[in-house]
Motif scaffolding. Sequence first.
Motif, mmCIF file in Angstrom:
data_model
loop_
_atom_site.group_PDB
_atom_site.id
_atom_site.type_symbol
_atom_site.label_atom_id
_atom_site.label_comp_id
_atom_site.label_asym_id
_atom_site.label_seq_id
_atom_site.Cartn_x
_atom_site.Cartn_y
_atom_site.Cartn_z
ATOM 1 N N ALA A 9 1.093 -0.922 -0.379
ATOM 2 C CA ALA A 9 -0.245 0.215 -0.189
ATOM 3 C C ALA A 9 0.349 1.063 0.284
ATOM 4 C CB ALA A 9 -0.792 0.489 1.251
ATOM 5 N N GLY A 10 1.140 1.356 -1.034
ATOM 6 C CA GLY A 10 1.729 3.012 -1.183
ATOM 7 C C GLY A 10 2.972 2.788 -1.831
ATOM 8 N N ALA A 11 3.369 2.893 -3.224
ATOM 9 C CA ALA A 11 4.100 2.426 -4.335
ATOM 10 C C ALA A 11 5.294 3.479 -4.462
ATOM 11 C CB ALA A 11 3.172 1.463 -5.617
ATOM 12 N N GLY A 12 5.463 4.523 -3.675
ATOM 13 C CA GLY A 12 6.477 5.552 -3.859
ATOM 14 C C GLY A 12 7.668 4.700 -3.122
ATOM 15 N N LEU A 13 8.599 5.700 -3.506
ATOM 16 C CA LEU A 13 10.039 5.229 -2.938
ATOM 17 C C LEU A 13 10.278 4.213 -1.894
ATOM 18 C CD1 LEU A 13 12.635 6.070 -3.413
ATOM 19 C CD2 LEU A 13 12.956 7.893 -1.564
ATOM 20 N N ARG A 14 9.760 4.164 -0.939
ATOM 21 C CA ARG A 14 10.876 3.322 0.355
ATOM 22 C C ARG A 14 9.211 2.068 -0.492
ATOM 23 N NH1 ARG A 14 14.175 4.965 1.591
ATOM 24 N NH2 ARG A 14 14.235 5.816 3.322
ATOM 25 N N GLY A 15 8.328 2.191 -0.257
ATOM 26 C CA GLY A 15 6.530 0.940 -0.626
ATOM 27 C C GLY A 15 8.128 0.228 -1.909
ATOM 28 N N ALA A 16 8.270 0.740 -2.821
ATOM 29 C CA ALA A 16 8.994 0.235 -3.875
ATOM 30 C C ALA A 16 10.396 -0.179 -3.616
ATOM 31 C CB ALA A 16 9.311 1.311 -5.518
ATOM 32 N N ALA A 17 10.779 0.173 -2.683
ATOM 33 C CA ALA A 17 12.075 -0.451 -2.707
ATOM 34 C C ALA A 17 12.114 -1.755 -2.169
ATOM 35 C CB ALA A 17 12.878 0.441 -1.408
ATOM 36 N N TYR A 18 11.155 -1.894 -0.415
ATOM 37 C CA TYR A 18 11.264 -2.774 -0.258
ATOM 38 C C TYR A 18 10.595 -4.619 -0.887
ATOM 39 C CZ TYR A 18 11.308 -0.331 4.199
ATOM 40 O OH TYR A 18 11.739 0.560 5.419
ATOM 41 N N ALA A 19 9.506 -3.691 -2.048
ATOM 42 C CA ALA A 19 8.907 -5.030 -2.710
ATOM 43 C C ALA A 19 10.299 -5.260 -4.083
ATOM 44 C CB ALA A 19 7.650 -4.207 -3.493
ATOM 45 N N ARG A 20 10.964 -4.696 -4.073
ATOM 46 C CA ARG A 20 11.893 -4.965 -5.408
ATOM 47 C C ARG A 20 13.226 -5.696 -4.845
ATOM 48 N NH1 ARG A 20 12.737 -0.016 -6.691
ATOM 49 N NH2 ARG A 20 10.983 -0.204 -8.452
ATOM 50 N N ARG A 21 12.911 -5.733 -3.036
ATOM 51 C CA ARG A 21 14.039 -6.359 -2.571
ATOM 52 C C ARG A 21 13.146 -7.582 -2.425
ATOM 53 N NH1 ARG A 21 19.271 -8.066 -0.905
ATOM 54 N NH2 ARG A 21 19.361 -8.747 1.254
ATOM 55 N N ILE A 22 12.321 -8.064 -1.808
ATOM 56 C CA ILE A 22 11.668 -8.700 -2.064
ATOM 57 C C ILE A 22 11.467 -10.159 -2.853
ATOM 58 C CG2 ILE A 22 9.376 -9.983 -1.042
ATOM 59 C CD1 ILE A 22 8.832 -7.595 0.933
ATOM 60 N N ALA A 23 11.202 -9.690 -4.083
ATOM 61 C CA ALA A 23 11.651 -9.584 -5.268
ATOM 62 C C ALA A 23 12.476 -10.405 -5.616
ATOM 63 C CB ALA A 23 9.905 -8.987 -6.405
ATOM 64 N N ARG A 24 13.289 -9.533 -5.794
ATOM 65 C CA ARG A 24 14.691 -10.230 -6.122
ATOM 66 C C ARG A 24 15.530 -11.582 -5.206
ATOM 67 N NH1 ARG A 24 16.958 -5.111 -5.517
ATOM 68 N NH2 ARG A 24 18.118 -5.936 -3.276
ATOM 69 N N GLU A 25 15.447 -11.519 -4.137
ATOM 70 C CA GLU A 25 15.493 -12.433 -3.515
ATOM 71 C C GLU A 25 14.600 -13.704 -3.586
ATOM 72 O OE1 GLU A 25 18.645 -12.256 -0.573
ATOM 73 O OE2 GLU A 25 19.075 -10.962 -2.695
ATOM 74 N N GLY A 26 13.732 -13.208 -3.681
ATOM 75 C CA GLY A 26 12.795 -14.065 -4.511
ATOM 76 C C GLY A 26 11.917 -15.460 -2.782
ATOM 77 N N ARG A 27 11.938 -14.911 -1.701
ATOM 78 C CA ARG A 27 12.080 -15.070 -0.897
ATOM 79 C C ARG A 27 10.117 -14.799 -0.885
ATOM 80 N NH1 ARG A 27 16.367 -13.162 4.136
ATOM 81 N NH2 ARG A 27 18.217 -13.940 2.588
ATOM 82 N N GLY A 28 9.498 -14.425 -1.573
ATOM 83 C CA GLY A 28 8.563 -13.427 -0.887
ATOM 84 C C GLY A 28 7.280 -13.403 -2.864
ATOM 85 N N ARG A 29 6.566 -13.362 -2.059
ATOM 86 C CA ARG A 29 5.851 -12.923 -3.513
ATOM 87 C C ARG A 29 5.032 -11.463 -3.492
ATOM 88 N NH1 ARG A 29 1.077 -16.567 -4.531
ATOM 89 N NH2 ARG A 29 2.159 -16.761 -1.787
ATOM 90 N N ILE A 30 5.541 -10.002 -4.301
ATOM 91 C CA ILE A 30 4.170 -9.424 -4.680
ATOM 92 C C ILE A 30 3.105 -9.846 -5.728
ATOM 93 C CG2 ILE A 30 4.666 -6.366 -5.509
ATOM 94 C CD1 ILE A 30 6.562 -7.568 -3.111
ATOM 95 N N VAL A 31 1.734 -10.044 -5.038
ATOM 96 C CA VAL A 31 1.002 -10.082 -5.239
ATOM 97 C C VAL A 31 0.053 -8.802 -5.453
ATOM 98 C CG1 VAL A 31 1.210 -12.314 -4.476
ATOM 99 C CG2 VAL A 31 -0.183 -10.945 -3.141
ATOM 100 N N ALA A 32 -0.020 -7.489 -4.909
ATOM 101 C CA ALA A 32 -1.271 -6.229 -5.040
ATOM 102 C C ALA A 32 -0.756 -5.285 -4.347
ATOM 103 C CB ALA A 32 -2.700 -6.449 -4.032
ATOM 104 N N VAL A 33 -0.959 -3.819 -5.329
ATOM 105 C CA VAL A 33 -0.301 -2.898 -4.428
ATOM 106 C C VAL A 33 -1.622 -2.511 -4.972
ATOM 107 C CG1 VAL A 33 -0.194 -2.241 -7.799
ATOM 108 C CG2 VAL A 33 0.752 -1.144 -5.750
ATOM 109 N N ALA A 34 -1.654 -0.984 -3.795
ATOM 110 C CA ALA A 34 -2.729 0.052 -4.128
ATOM 111 C C ALA A 34 -1.901 1.185 -4.093
ATOM 112 C CB ALA A 34 -3.342 0.135 -2.926
ATOM 113 N N GLU A 35 -2.114 2.334 -5.060
ATOM 114 C CA GLU A 35 -1.002 3.466 -5.483
ATOM 115 C C GLU A 35 -2.324 4.666 -5.975
ATOM 116 O OE1 GLU A 35 0.857 6.592 -5.684
ATOM 117 O OE2 GLU A 35 1.567 5.341 -4.519
ATOM 118 N N ALA A 36 -2.527 5.618 -5.431
ATOM 119 C CA ALA A 36 -3.110 6.570 -6.005
ATOM 120 C C ALA A 36 -2.246 7.110 -7.284
ATOM 121 C CB ALA A 36 -3.420 7.885 -4.958
ATOM 122 N N ASP A 37 -1.685 7.221 -7.559
ATOM 123 C CA ASP A 37 -0.910 7.971 -8.538
ATOM 124 C C ASP A 37 -0.386 6.668 -9.862
ATOM 125 O OD1 ASP A 37 1.826 8.564 -10.350
ATOM 126 O OD2 ASP A 37 1.491 10.243 -9.301
#
Length: 451
Positions: A9-37
């Motif tokens: 929830a919130g795909a700005g700098l921090r949200g995007a950075a956390y998601a990118r790390r999780i996806a890159r490491e393959g330990r978790g799955r990014i399955v949804a996003v909520a973002e006003a922009d």
Amino acid sequence: MTGPAIAVAGAGLRGAAYARRIAREGRGRIVAVAEADPGRRARFAAEHGVPPERTFPGWREMAAAGRIADGVIIATQDAEHAGPAIAFAGLGCHILLEKPMATSEEDARRVVEAAERAGVMLAVCHVLRYTPYTRALRDLIRAGRIGTPVSVQHLEPVGWWHHAHSYVRGHWRREDESGPMLMTKSCHDIDWLVHVMGEVPARVGSFGRLSHFRPENRPEGAAARCLDCPVEASCPYSAKRLYLSCLGDPRLEVWPLDAVTHDHTEDGVLRALREGPYGRCVYDCDNDVVDHQVVNMEFPSGATGVFTMTAFAAAAPRQTRIFGTLGSVEGDGTRLAVRDFRTGGLEVIETETGAVSHGGTAPHAPRKSPDDPPPDGRHDEADEVLADAFVEAIATGDPSALHSGGRESLASHRVVWAAEHARRSGTVVELTSGEPTAPSIHPQAKGTVRP
């Protein structure tokens, strides 16, 4: 891909950075996003392969879809932290919550109680707890290397260009839209001091104000925008100089430039400075947060501490000195220098490599060029460690990977609210266990005070 399902929830700098790390490491799955922009939402969804039915314009719409993930990263704007945290806790989602956890103590308590009631893990993004430097410093103190800590000095040199970017022209410039500077920027530091010292202050006082970025300090002849200004070339806060210097550097194009424009060309930057908020004169904005502040603390043990935040410095790592009965330690976020009073010896520890040397010099912050603004110290690495810890905690059901829970974060947030009340009222605030220090971040906040 396997592992816990994570929504953002919130795909700005921090949200995007956390998601990118999780996806890159393959330990978790990014399955949804909520973002006003819409543009940011589309880019995030494309990067992570999020389907349209799991792409939402806001956190409310995502919450209405039910429990679609095991955990949620909440990286919305500060005023919209409590609402989604409470909602997603109610759905049974574990929560990684950007700081501050809420903009009032009442809402922060509601967040903690919602997580406890639902039995979900709540981790606030106090990333400074997750660095090798912090672990080494805590171990050193616990081992008695400097005896009993008696006093601590901690400095956050925000940086003149960083302050102008985020706290004069940017999203965190106004208390009524976000919060006071001490909360939006420096609750990291207050939490870190509590973590390192091992105790919550019993009394706090504070002084600070908005001294420089005011209309009366506007240079003679200055224009409302840097692109029109005859004195721009000699101004240390030139938006033109700052943002054009980011072009060609991938890290600086992510931050701070992405906050200004996603068009990373000279024409794109100049257009954004002509039309958007980041091209405004720093003396002609609607900012009201302080540009310097000190917080004085007395701990239950009798130890004392002082924290200083200032805009008027080179952007550099935080600097800390802790003085004990048998020695002292000085650190800069990477290196620790330990002085032993019994031998007079100096030991220097490189916390990222573990290398130890004797003699030499104490840590010092690296020099920074005004035309090459760096990212915020070791923030990136700590963000990654925190993202890993959050996914691991969900996968194993073991919260020990997380270095603080909701109650610990609430305790350090209470110190910030107490300090803000002390600054506004000119009093010393006593923190009493379990009782509110202040109901809000605003001037009418009340607390237990004494002259």
